[in-house]
Scaffold this active site. Structure first.
Site, PDB file in Angstrom:
ATOM      1  N   GLU A 246      35.784  41.354  50.142  1.00 15.89           N
ATOM      2  CA  GLU A 246      34.701  41.169  49.173  1.00 15.89           C
ATOM      3  C   GLU A 246      34.472  39.675  49.021  1.00 15.89           C
ATOM      4  O   GLU A 246      35.421  38.889  48.956  1.00 15.89           O
ATOM      5  CB  GLU A 246      35.094  41.778  47.829  1.00 15.89           C
ATOM      6  CG  GLU A 246      34.115  41.502  46.706  1.00 15.89           C
ATOM      7  CD  GLU A 246      34.581  42.081  45.380  1.00 15.89           C
ATOM      8  OE1 GLU A 246      34.225  41.488  44.334  1.00 15.89           O
ATOM      9  OE2 GLU A 246      35.296  43.095  45.369  1.00 15.89           O
ATOM     10  N   GLU A 251      28.820  34.620  40.303  1.00 14.49           N
ATOM     11  CA  GLU A 251      29.417  35.544  39.341  1.00 14.49           C
ATOM     12  C   GLU A 251      29.946  34.788  38.121  1.00 14.49           C
ATOM     13  O   GLU A 251      30.390  33.650  38.218  1.00 14.49           O
ATOM     14  CB  GLU A 251      30.566  36.310  39.995  1.00 14.49           C
ATOM     15  CG  GLU A 251      31.206  37.350  39.088  1.00 14.49           C
ATOM     16  CD  GLU A 251      32.359  38.082  39.751  1.00 14.49           C
ATOM     17  OE1 GLU A 251      32.651  39.213  39.306  1.00 14.49           O
ATOM     18  OE2 GLU A 251      32.966  37.533  40.692  1.00 14.49           O
TER      19      GLU A 251
END
Length: 440
Positions: A246, A251
Site C-alpha cells: 500500500e 493522507e
C-alpha cells in the site's frame, strides 16, 4: 574519458577528405565553380561534425542519466513512520484491509462505467530523462473533465477502518449531490452535510478499474477534505493486503496541516536508516524503520513533509497543487508541488522527475525491493470519518496544525458524536480534482 585530436591538414585537403568522388570532380571546373563547391563541402563537413557530436551524446547519455537518477533519489529528504497509538485493523492508514477489499480481484460496487474490468500494466524500471530533455514517461491512463468518474468502482461495503461513515454507490452519490463535475471541469467528491444523521454520515470511496505495476502517478487537486473528524486519503494498494503493498500518497486527519506519505507491506520491508540526510528526503522521519503492517500495529513506514501548504486548510487556501508518486526499481518516492511551484514539465504533460527537487519521501529498494512488496496496484480516493486514526486522536495534540485537540475545539467529547450531530461542520470535507494521471 578525454579525446584529443591533432589535425595538420590544409583547407583544401580537409574539404576533399569530406567530399564524395562526385564532389571532388567539381574542382576542375573553374574558379566560380570551385567557390560553390567549397561552400557545399563546408556544409557537408559541418553536418558530419554535428553527427559525430550527436553520436557522442548518445554514447554517454546512459552514464549521465544514471548519475542524474542517483542525484534525484539521493537528495535530502525525510521519512516518517507513524504509530497511531492504536491497533489499526483495516488498511493501517487509509481504508483497506485484506478481508475488506481486494480491488484487483473483485468487481467493487457500481462502477462508474458500468463495468469492472481491470487493465494491468507491466513493471516499469527506472528510466531517467535523456540529455535531450525528453520525458521517459508515457501517459497510460488519465481521469479528468466530464469523464472523470468513468473507470472507477464505487465502494459500498463497510469501512475497514471502522469510520462513522456510509460509503454510497455512484447512483446515490449523484442523486444526493455528493459527486459532480463543476463548471470549472473539476471532479467533486463530498461528505453529506445533513445536520443530524442516525448511525453514519454518507461519503464516497472510489477505486480505479485500471491496475498497474510501477509507474508515475500524478494528482492535481485544488481542494481536499479537512476539519475535525475527517480522514481523507489518496492512495494505492494491491490485492491480498498488505502482502502486495500500500502506498499512501496524500493522507492525514482532523486539522492536520502537513501531509503524511506512508507505505504498508508484508514481512521483510525495512528502511535502511531513519536519518533524513541518509534517505535524502525533505520530510521528517518519525517512528521506526520496519514497514511491515502486521509488525507495527498497521502503522507501516510514514514520512511527514515540512510544507505547511501540503494538507488541509493551507493546501486549500493555496489552490492546492500537484502530488507525484514514482514507483521504479530503485524505490518509491513522493513529491508535493504547491500551485505556484508546479514544474513546467508536469504542466506540459511530459514529466521528468530527474529534474525535480528532492522528494518529501523516499523508500529506497535497498531493503525493500518494490517488485517484491508492491504488485497490481489501483488508485483510491476516500474520505472516512473518525475511525481508527481520526477517532483515536480526537483528544490529542502535537501534530502539525493540531496545537489544540478536536475535543477542545469543538466542545464535543467524542468524534462519533460530533460526526452524527454536526453536519454543517463538514462543508469543507470535499475533494476538488483537476486530474489523476498514470504514466508508464
Amino acid at each position: 574519458m578525454r579525446i584529443s585530436l591533432s589535425l595538420h591538414l590544409t583547407l583544401p585537403v580537409l574539404l576533399l577528405a569530406h567530399a564524395s568522388p562526385a564532389d571532388a570532380g567539381l574542382f576542375a571546373r573553374g574558379t566560380e565553380q570551385l567557390a560553390r563547391t567549397a561552400n557545399h563541402l563546408h556544409h557537408r563537413a559541418a553536418k558530419h561534425s554535428a553527427g559525430l557530436a550527436r553520436d557522442l551524446r548518445r554514447a554517454f547519455s546512459a552514464m549521465v542519466s544514471t548519475q542524474e537518477l542517483v542525484a534525484t533519489t539521493g537528495s535530502a529528504q525525510k521519512v516518517y513512520c507513524v504509530n497511531t497509538g492504536s491497533s489499526l485493523t483495516g488498511d493501517g492508514g487509509n481504508g483497506n484491509s485484506s478481508a475488506g477489499h481486494s480491488p484487483s480481484t473483485t468487481s467493487g460496487a457500481s462502477g462508474a462505467s458500468g463495468t469492472s474490468t481491470k487493465h494491468s500494466s507491466t513493471t516499469v524500471a527506472a528510466n531517467p530523462a535523456s540529455s535531450s530533455g525528453s520525458s521517459p514517461w508515457k501517459l497510460a491512463q488519465h481521469w479528468e473533465g466530464n469523464d472523470f468518474f468513468d473507470g472507477w468502482d464505487f465502494w459500498t461495503d463497510a469501512d475497514p477502518t471502522h469510520g462513522t461513515v456510509d460509503y454510497v454507490s455512484q447512483s446515490t452519490a449523484q442523486s444526493e449531490n455528493l459527486i459532480e463535475i463543476n463548471d470549472a471541469g473539476r471532479a467533486i467528491m463530498r461528505v453529506d452535510t445533513t445536520q443530524t444523521v442516525s448511525t453514519a454520515r454518507k461519503s464516497v470511496r472510489i477505486t480505479t478499474q485500471y491496475s498497474y505495476n510501477g509507474g508515475l502517478v500524478l494528482l492535481d487537486a485544488v481542494h481536499m477534505p479537512t476539519g475535525c473528524g475527517t480522514w481523507p486519503a489518496f492512495w494505492s494498494n494491491g490485492p491480498d493486503w498488505p502482502n502486495k503493498g500500500e502506498i499512501d500518497i496524500l493522507e492525514g486527519v482532523n486539522d492536520n496541516s502537513a501531509n503524511q506519505a506512508t507505505i504498508h507491506t508484508g514481512h521483510g520491508c525495512t528502511l535502511p536508516s531513519s536519518s533524513p540526510s541518509a534517505l535524502n528526503i525533505t520530510g521528517t522521519v518519525v517512528g521506526g524503520t520496519n514497514c511491515a503492517a502486521a509488525e507495527t500495529s498497521n502503522a507501516g513506514c510514514g514520512m511527514v513533509t515540512s510544507q505547511d501548504n501540503s494538507y488541509g486548510v493551507g493546501f486549500n487556501s493555496n489552490n492546492g497543487g500537484v502530488y507525484a508518486m514514482q514507483w521504479v526499481d530503485s524505490g518509491i518516492s513522493v513529491w508535493f508541488f504547491p500551485r505556484n511551484s508546479v514544474p513546467a514539465d508536469i504542466s506540459s504533460g511530459a514529466p521528468i522527475p530527474t529534474g525535480w527537487p528532492k522528494p518529501m519521501a523516499h523508500w529506497p529498494a535497498t531493503d525493500c525491493n518494490p517488485s517484491t512488496f508492491f504488485q497490481d496496484h489501483v488508485q483510491i480516493f476516500d474520505t472516512t470519518l473518525c475511525g481508527d486514526w481520526a477517532g483515536n486522536v480526537w483528544g490529542s495534540t502535537g501534530s502539525p496544525g493540531q496545537e489544540q485537540s478536536c475535543a477542545t475545539r469543538t466542545g464535543v467529547a467524542t468524534c462519533e458524536e460530533f460526526v452524527l450531530n454536526h453536519g454543517s461542520s463538514f462543508s469543507e470535507a470535499y475533494w476538488e480534482v483537476n486530474y489523476v494521471k498514470i504514466f508508464q
